[in-house]
Design a protein around this motif. Structure first.
Motif, short mmCIF file in Angstrom:
data_model
loop_
_atom_site.label_atom_id
_atom_site.label_comp_id
_atom_site.label_asym_id
_atom_site.label_seq_id
_atom_site.Cartn_x
_atom_site.Cartn_y
_atom_site.Cartn_z
N GLN A 187 39.68 42.86 34.40
CA GLN A 187 39.04 41.69 33.81
C GLN A 187 40.07 40.70 33.29
OE1 GLN A 187 36.62 43.98 31.11
NE2 GLN A 187 34.77 43.63 32.31
N LYS A 188 41.09 41.18 32.59
CA LYS A 188 42.16 40.32 32.10
C LYS A 188 42.86 39.63 33.27
CE LYS A 188 43.15 43.26 28.14
NZ LYS A 188 44.11 44.23 27.57
N LEU A 189 43.13 40.39 34.30
CA LEU A 189 43.82 39.86 35.47
C LEU A 189 43.00 38.77 36.15
CD1 LEU A 189 46.45 40.45 37.05
CD2 LEU A 189 45.17 42.14 38.36
N ILE A 190 41.74 39.04 36.41
CA ILE A 190 40.88 38.07 37.09
C ILE A 190 40.73 36.79 36.27
CG2 ILE A 190 38.51 37.61 37.84
CD1 ILE A 190 38.44 40.67 38.65
N LYS A 191 40.40 36.92 34.99
CA LYS A 191 40.23 35.74 34.14
C LYS A 191 41.51 34.90 34.09
CE LYS A 191 36.86 37.88 31.03
NZ LYS A 191 36.66 38.42 29.67
N ILE A 194 42.54 31.01 35.67
CA ILE A 194 43.16 29.92 34.90
C ILE A 194 44.37 29.38 35.65
CG2 ILE A 194 44.48 29.42 32.79
CD1 ILE A 194 42.50 31.39 31.36
N LEU A 195 45.12 30.26 36.28
CA LEU A 195 46.33 29.88 37.01
C LEU A 195 46.03 29.33 38.41
CD1 LEU A 195 48.52 32.93 35.98
CD2 LEU A 195 48.90 30.53 35.31
N ASN A 196 44.76 29.31 38.79
CA ASN A 196 44.33 28.86 40.13
C ASN A 196 44.96 29.66 41.26
OD1 ASN A 196 42.53 26.72 39.33
ND2 ASN A 196 44.34 25.58 38.71
N VAL A 197 45.12 30.95 41.03
CA VAL A 197 45.59 31.86 42.08
C VAL A 197 44.37 32.31 42.88
CG1 VAL A 197 46.61 34.13 42.52
CG2 VAL A 197 47.63 32.62 40.80
N PRO A 198 44.38 32.12 44.19
CA PRO A 198 43.24 32.53 45.01
C PRO A 198 42.97 34.03 44.89
CG PRO A 198 44.80 31.23 46.31
CD PRO A 198 45.45 31.53 45.00
N ILE A 199 41.69 34.37 44.93
CA ILE A 199 41.26 35.77 44.86
C ILE A 199 40.49 36.09 46.13
CG2 ILE A 199 39.80 37.44 43.64
CD1 ILE A 199 40.37 35.78 41.07
N SER A 251 32.15 41.90 39.15
CA SER A 251 31.48 40.91 39.99
C SER A 251 30.98 39.71 39.18
CB SER A 251 30.31 41.54 40.76
OG SER A 251 29.31 42.00 39.87
N SER A 252 30.65 39.91 37.90
CA SER A 252 30.18 38.80 37.07
C SER A 252 31.27 37.75 36.83
CB SER A 252 29.65 39.32 35.73
OG SER A 252 30.69 39.92 34.98
N LEU A 253 32.53 38.14 37.03
CA LEU A 253 33.63 37.19 36.89
C LEU A 253 33.93 36.43 38.18
CD1 LEU A 253 36.11 39.49 34.93
CD2 LEU A 253 34.53 37.77 33.99
N LEU A 254 33.31 36.87 39.26
CA LEU A 254 33.62 36.33 40.59
C LEU A 254 32.43 35.60 41.21
CD1 LEU A 254 35.47 39.53 41.84
CD2 LEU A 254 36.53 37.40 41.03
N THR A 255 31.64 34.94 40.39
CA THR A 255 30.39 34.34 40.86
C THR A 255 30.59 33.25 41.90
OG1 THR A 255 30.41 32.87 38.94
CG2 THR A 255 29.11 34.90 38.75
N ASN A 256 31.77 32.66 41.96
CA ASN A 256 32.02 31.61 42.95
C ASN A 256 32.59 32.17 44.26
OD1 ASN A 256 34.42 32.31 41.67
ND2 ASN A 256 35.34 30.32 42.01
N LEU A 257 32.69 33.50 44.36
CA LEU A 257 33.24 34.15 45.56
C LEU A 257 32.21 35.07 46.19
CD1 LEU A 257 36.73 35.19 44.16
CD2 LEU A 257 36.22 33.23 45.62
N THR A 258 32.42 35.35 47.46
CA THR A 258 31.59 36.32 48.18
C THR A 258 32.50 37.44 48.65
OG1 THR A 258 30.13 34.56 48.93
CG2 THR A 258 30.04 36.64 50.14
#
Length: 179
Positions: free
Chosen positions: A33-37, A41-46, A64-71
């Motif tokens: 969670q820390k990593l994803i958030k 912020i750093l605009n690193v693609p996931i 998954s709740s942190l990745l709502t803009n991704l599939t």
């Protein structure tokens, strides 16, 4: 050194009941969670992959709740690098440094990381954001990956490397997440 303009993050198979069975799962989920958030912020693609979600289940809601803009990209191969959709997404980022986190360390994380390394990507395993059902399988996987030339890092080490400056606006936001 990691550079945020050259880095992409690959999240591997944090799914269903399997996620609940891995060693030290609470610390694992917290670090992810820390990593994803922070990477957001750093605009690193996931790039987010799931192993046969119809059988294993979907990514756990804490992630998954942190990745709502991704599939997520569904795969059947243990190595995401053997999946055409994944490789297309990875190449589209035009990044050469790949951070990898997920489960299980000794199966999908290992095979994905090794295949990417063999394709000349600079692969770093976020060692406190990977796990397996047993601690011994995680440790063996980390040792084997390191012996094959992959780099091990931690959540904070990778993030501070990507931030690079305590005066940056990203640092001020990310420090609140990691503390």
């Amino acid at each position: 050194m990691l550079n945020k303009e050259d880095t992409v993050f690959v999240l591997v198979d944090v799914q269903g009941n399997l996620a609940g069975l891995v060693h030290d799962k609470q610390a694992l989920f917290s670090n992810m969670q820390k990593l994803i958030k922070s990477l957001q912020i750093l605009n690193v693609p996931i790039i987010w992959v799931e192993q046969t979600p119809s059988a294993i289940g979907e990514t756990i809601v804490q992630i998954s709740s942190l990745l709502t803009n991704l599939t997520p990209i569904s795969k059947t191969t243990f190595s995401a690098a053997k999946n055409d959709e994944f490789m297309t997404a990875l190449k589209k980022t035009d990044r050469k440094q790949v951070l990898v986190a997920g489960i299980e360390s000794h199966v999908c994380v290992y095979q994905t990381a090794m295949d990417l390394h063999q394709q000349n990507f600079e692969v770093e395993i976020i060692s406190d954001a990977v796990s397996s059902r047993t601690q011994s399988n995680k440790q063996i996987a980390l040792l084997k990956m390191q012996s094959k030339g992959l780099t091990l890092s931690s959540t904070e080490m990778a993030l501070f490397e990507l931030i690079g400056d305590a005066e940056s606006k990203e640092f001020k936001q990310i420090i609140k997440i990691i503390k």
